[in-house]
Design a protein around this motif. Structure first.
Motif, mmCIF file in Angstrom:
data_model
loop_
_atom_site.group_PDB
_atom_site.id
_atom_site.type_symbol
_atom_site.label_atom_id
_atom_site.label_comp_id
_atom_site.label_asym_id
_atom_site.label_seq_id
_atom_site.Cartn_x
_atom_site.Cartn_y
_atom_site.Cartn_z
ATOM 1 N N ASP A 1 22.577 5.849 -19.326
ATOM 2 C CA ASP A 1 23.039 4.478 -19.543
ATOM 3 C C ASP A 1 21.991 3.420 -19.177
ATOM 4 N N LEU A 2 20.710 3.724 -19.386
ATOM 5 C CA LEU A 2 19.629 2.762 -19.130
ATOM 6 C C LEU A 2 19.640 2.262 -17.685
ATOM 7 N N THR A 3 19.986 3.114 -16.751
ATOM 8 C CA THR A 3 20.268 2.679 -15.384
ATOM 9 C C THR A 3 19.051 2.061 -14.706
ATOM 10 N N GLY A 4 17.878 2.678 -14.841
ATOM 11 C CA GLY A 4 16.704 2.152 -14.151
ATOM 12 C C GLY A 4 16.318 0.764 -14.604
ATOM 13 N N SER A 5 16.367 0.496 -15.912
ATOM 14 C CA SER A 5 16.020 -0.837 -16.411
ATOM 15 C C SER A 5 17.110 -1.852 -16.070
ATOM 16 N N LYS A 6 18.347 -1.430 -16.088
ATOM 17 C CA LYS A 6 19.416 -2.343 -15.655
ATOM 18 C C LYS A 6 19.218 -2.737 -14.196
ATOM 19 N N TYR A 7 18.819 -1.755 -13.390
ATOM 20 C CA TYR A 7 18.607 -2.049 -11.972
ATOM 21 C C TYR A 7 17.444 -3.018 -11.805
ATOM 22 N N TYR A 8 16.331 -2.750 -12.506
ATOM 23 C CA TYR A 8 15.180 -3.642 -12.343
ATOM 24 C C TYR A 8 15.527 -5.062 -12.772
ATOM 25 N N THR A 9 16.189 -5.234 -13.888
ATOM 26 C CA THR A 9 16.474 -6.590 -14.372
ATOM 27 C C THR A 9 17.507 -7.307 -13.500
ATOM 28 N N GLN A 10 18.282 -6.560 -12.726
ATOM 29 C CA GLN A 10 19.185 -7.186 -11.758
ATOM 30 C C GLN A 10 18.525 -7.381 -10.391
ATOM 31 N N HIS A 11 17.456 -6.613 -10.128
ATOM 32 C CA HIS A 11 16.714 -6.712 -8.863
ATOM 33 C C HIS A 11 15.215 -6.765 -9.177
ATOM 34 N N PRO B 1 0.811 -1.218 0.000
ATOM 35 C CA PRO B 1 0.000 0.000 0.000
ATOM 36 C C PRO B 1 0.848 1.273 0.000
ATOM 37 N N GLU B 2 0.591 2.124 -0.993
ATOM 38 C CA GLU B 2 1.192 3.448 -1.112
ATOM 39 C C GLU B 2 2.706 3.431 -1.339
ATOM 40 N N ASN B 3 3.294 2.253 -1.517
ATOM 41 C CA ASN B 3 4.739 2.162 -1.759
ATOM 42 C C ASN B 3 4.964 1.851 -3.235
ATOM 43 N N TYR B 4 5.047 2.892 -4.045
ATOM 44 C CA TYR B 4 5.140 2.730 -5.494
ATOM 45 C C TYR B 4 6.574 2.837 -6.014
ATOM 46 N N TYR B 5 7.561 2.975 -5.119
ATOM 47 C CA TYR B 5 8.915 3.292 -5.561
ATOM 48 C C TYR B 5 9.878 2.130 -5.339
ATOM 49 N N GLN B 6 10.610 1.807 -6.395
ATOM 50 C CA GLN B 6 11.805 0.975 -6.289
ATOM 51 C C GLN B 6 12.989 1.915 -6.455
ATOM 52 N N PHE B 7 13.644 2.259 -5.367
ATOM 53 C CA PHE B 7 14.725 3.230 -5.445
ATOM 54 C C PHE B 7 15.995 2.599 -6.007
ATOM 55 N N VAL B 8 16.571 3.286 -6.973
ATOM 56 C CA VAL B 8 17.867 2.904 -7.536
ATOM 57 C C VAL B 8 18.922 3.699 -6.770
ATOM 58 N N ASP B 9 19.785 2.996 -6.069
ATOM 59 C CA ASP B 9 20.786 3.665 -5.256
ATOM 60 C C ASP B 9 21.714 4.512 -6.123
ATOM 61 N N GLY B 10 22.089 5.663 -5.606
ATOM 62 C CA GLY B 10 22.938 6.570 -6.373
ATOM 63 C C GLY B 10 24.242 5.949 -6.818
ATOM 64 N N ASP B 11 24.767 4.994 -6.059
ATOM 65 C CA ASP B 11 26.025 4.348 -6.430
ATOM 66 C C ASP B 11 25.866 3.381 -7.594
ATOM 67 N N PHE B 12 24.614 3.051 -7.968
ATOM 68 C CA PHE B 12 24.392 2.147 -9.098
ATOM 69 C C PHE B 12 24.528 2.866 -10.428
ATOM 70 N N PHE B 13 24.397 4.188 -10.419
ATOM 71 C CA PHE B 13 24.544 4.974 -11.640
ATOM 72 C C PHE B 13 26.007 4.970 -12.090
ATOM 73 N N PRO B 14 26.257 5.249 -13.368
ATOM 74 C CA PRO B 14 27.646 5.244 -13.858
ATOM 75 C C PRO B 14 28.567 6.161 -13.063
ATOM 76 N N GLU B 15 28.027 7.296 -12.637
ATOM 77 C CA GLU B 15 28.747 8.171 -11.720
ATOM 78 C C GLU B 15 27.855 8.405 -10.516
ATOM 79 N N PRO B 16 28.395 8.312 -9.299
ATOM 80 C CA PRO B 16 27.560 8.431 -8.100
ATOM 81 C C PRO B 16 26.746 9.722 -8.087
ATOM 82 N N GLN B 17 25.489 9.594 -7.671
ATOM 83 C CA GLN B 17 24.581 10.730 -7.618
ATOM 84 C C GLN B 17 23.511 10.418 -6.587
ATOM 85 N N ASN B 18 22.475 11.247 -6.515
ATOM 86 C CA ASN B 18 21.363 10.959 -5.627
ATOM 87 C C ASN B 18 20.598 9.732 -6.119
#
Length: 345
Positions: A194-204, A96-113
């Motif tokens: 670099d397609l980061t969100g889809s890479k994250y989902y397919t790995q998690h 309920p009300e939890n619609y977010y799968q957060f991609v950690d900033g360190d998963f991006f090619p360069e660290p970010q939020n």
């Protein structure tokens, strides 16, 4: 009442051995039939140019500051998507009300939020553990001191299409018309990085990838490219025949039955110098063996420019393209047999 196309790819082993390749293809095509087209059209026709217009104008407004992944404007855009699903009573698979799968900033090619994928879910009635995933990225290029990259086509158009399809499928379910398989509406972050969100989902993955029957990916479907100025009733399809011959013919049958667009496959060629097959979020799924279709209008003079704004979208055409995706998804979600994968294709 039977509400969906029924296909049967079961061919006697003895006869299969004697069929030529051409005959096998004809068998696949001839067994793809849409029944109850009036019911399908009823829900497809809830996808309107007017509602798509409203979504695109809001999603590509200055309020969201160009939606760069990890920045405040993209978080506001993610909240807009979440609030829409909550208002429509379309739940999240995360609770309920939890619609977010957060991609950690360190998963991006360069660290970010960190930055969220947004997930909404319509559970299937017959095969709930089999998942059709419909994707589109929610991020864009952000802003500078005096310029906002609003990204109305890239990818406000795809985001609007997903919202309208989710509403239509949910309405159908509430009125007793499926879907038999579950549908995950997955709004991905970081496509532009670099397609980061889809890479994250397919790995998690939230659901096992072996239970994912297909991915329909929508990235820029609201404009007309230079090659089609004289014939705008088109859409590029990329990847439809790469992992599933059946998926390609389902898509063609949906178009023949409902939308009658010009399906342009030239960008699907291995020799295409743009290599679009590898350049949007569907590719993360294809690499895992999930059959995909990438829907795309091609680039235009406003691609990745601050001039990609909402008044330039062709909303009647966006509606027709969205209906093609919806009817293809309807078949995949409601057919009695799961989509066949043949890697040799």
């Amino acid at each position: 009442m039977k509400i969906q196309a029924v296909t049967s790819l079961l061919i006697l082993v003895g006869s299969c051995a004697t069929l030529s390749h051409t005959e096998k293809l004809e068998n696949i095509k001839s067994n793809i039939v849409f029944f109850d087209t009036d019911i399908i059209n009823k829900y497809a026709n809830t996808i309107t140019a007017e509602e798509l217009n409203a979504h695109v104008y809001q999603f590509s407004s200055d309020e969201f500051q160009g939606r760069r992944a990890g920045e405040a404007g993209h978080m506001k855009a993610a909240d807009f998507i979440k609030d829409y699903y909550f208002k429509e009573n379309i739940p999240s698979p995360l609770g309920p009300e939890n619609y977010y799968q957060f991609v950690d900033g360190d998963f991006f090619p360069e660290p970010q939020n960190s930055s969220p994928n947004v997930l909404a879910f319509i559970e299937g009635t017959t095969f709930p553990d089999e998942i059709l995933i419909i994707t589109g990225h929610s991020d864009h290029e952000g802003f500078t001191d005096d310029i906002i990259y609003n990204g109305a086509d890239d990818n406000g158009s795809g985001t609007a299409a997903m919202l309208e399809m989710a509403q239509a499928f949910n309405m159908a379910k509430l009125e007793g018309h499926g879907p038999k398989r579950s549908i995950l509406f997955l709004h991905l972050t970081g496509e532009e990085i670099d397609l980061t969100g889809s890479k994250y989902y397919t790995q998690h993955p939230i659901f096992p990838l072996e239970n994912t029957v297909a991915n329909l990916n929508i990235d820029m479907i609201g404009r007309i490219d230079e090659a089609h100025q004289d014939n705008p009733n088109y859409i590029y399809l990329i990847g439809s025949d790469r992992l599933s011959t059946e998926l390609h013919f389902i898509s063609e049958k949906a178009n023949e039955t409902f939308t009658k667009l010009n399906l342009d496959y030239r960008l699907n060629s291995d020799s295409d110098p743009n290599q679009y097959y590898t350049r949007s979020d569907h590719y993360s799924f294809a690499q895992k063996g999930v059959p995909v279709i990438f829907y795309f209008n091609g680039t235009h003079e406003d691609y990745h420019e601050p001039t990609d704004t909402a008044e330039k979208i062709n909303y009647p055409l966006l509606s027709q393209r969205t209906k093609l995706i919806f009817t293809t998804a309807w078949y995949l979600a409601n057919n009695d047999e799961r989509l066949q994968v043949d890697l040799d294709s």
